[in-house]
Scaffold this active site. Structure first.
Site, short mmCIF file in Angstrom:
data_model
loop_
_atom_site.label_atom_id
_atom_site.label_comp_id
_atom_site.label_asym_id
_atom_site.label_seq_id
_atom_site.Cartn_x
_atom_site.Cartn_y
_atom_site.Cartn_z
N HIS A 170 0.84 -1.21 0.00
CA HIS A 170 0.00 0.00 0.00
C HIS A 170 0.87 1.26 0.00
CE1 HIS A 170 -2.85 2.91 2.09
NE2 HIS A 170 -3.53 2.52 1.03
N HIS A 189 -1.23 10.53 -3.36
CA HIS A 189 -2.53 10.24 -2.77
C HIS A 189 -3.44 11.46 -2.70
CE1 HIS A 189 -5.44 9.79 0.56
NE2 HIS A 189 -5.54 8.55 0.12
#
Length: 278
Positions: free
Chosen positions: A23, A69
């Site tokens: 991740h 992100h």
């Protein structure tokens, strides 16, 4: 146009389970703290043996797709402003944690030619540039695309025309979990569910207690059964502790998405599933 559902086995992106996904490159690995979604974090994950890197993408004002992100630079870089409002030349000058460049997705694909990328589209402006980039690199076989936005996901699927594996969107996951009769076997909802184990709902209480929250288990044996019957894999995020990792794998999930990639690699090794392909 309605697409016919194709199972995960039709896409070379998917390895046989269990799959480990890093991740943001493994954001809580001791060597990666402070450098999520950087080439350096991805190098750490690949060095541990990870074949799957999870990342998020935005597009700059001039259409460069970056692995990042947030919508803005403010949280993790020494710069400010929304990526969509800045040119690549402006974004290229900022540094994550004061040291690391914001990576272009094309550099990621070029640097790790044997690695699969699980990509979360974070902004509408990234949809078309992402598809062009996948075509330019001939990367359709090693990319899976998802989004928390059904519109972005629908737009990408329309461009890709079934040539790229996709994850089910939020409403598709909810239907399969809570109203499966609304998801006939031939309806295409992607090749994988990528979901948290539980979800938390706001609940309004009557009387003096006000609003509260309730937790619902999303990943259940029934959901796994439904997904697997459709030929879909199920990946659970973001799992960082060994006990839930073992429990979920025992339950039958196909993949785990983790920030603690060192812990995940150790758990998979204990189960005889690491390194991948061993």
């Amino acid at each position: 146009m309605t697409r016919v559902h194709r199972p995960a086995r039709d896409f070379p992106y998917f390895d046989a389970p269990p799959i480990g996904l890093a991740h943001r490159g493994g954001a809580l690995h001791p060597d990666n703290v402070g450098r999520e979604n950087t080439l350096e974090a991805f190098v750490t994950a690949v060095g541990l043996g990870f074949r799957y890197l999870e990342t998020d993408v935005h597009a700059t004002r001039d259409g460069v797709v970056v692995a990042f992100h947030d919508a803005s630079l403010d949280r993790v870089t020494d710069g400010t402003g929304a990526i969509a409002d800045l040119t690549w030349e402006e974004v290229s000058r900022v540094r994550i944690d004061g040291r690391y460049a914001v990576p272009r997705l094309d550099d990621c694909l070029a640097t790790f030619p044997e690695t699969r990328f699980n990509i979360d589209i974070k902004a509408p402006g990234a949809v078309a540039p992402l598809w062009r980039l996948i075509q330019d690199f001939g990367a359709a076989h090693r990319v899976c695309v998802g989004s928390f936005s059904m519109q972005r996901l629908r737009d990408f699927r329309a461009l890709a025309g079934g040539r790229v594996a996709t994850a089910a969107g939020p409403s598709e996951v909810a239907a399969l979990r809570f109203r499966p009769s609304r998801v006939p076997p031939g309806r295409d909802i992607g090749q994988v569910l990528q979901v948290p184990e539980t979800i938390t709902w706001p609940v309004r209480h009557t009387g003096s207690h006000g609003a509260g929250r309730t937790v619902t288990r999303l990943v259940t044996p029934r959901l796994l059964e439904r997904a697997h019957a459709r030929g879909m894999q199920v990946h659970v995020w973001t799992v960082d502790d060994p006990h839930p990792m073992h429990r979920l794998l025992d339950l039958g999930v196909d993949g785990l998405v983790s920030d603690r990639i060192d812990v995940l690699a150790e758990v998979l090794a204990q189960r005889g599933a690491w390194p991948p392909g061993s």
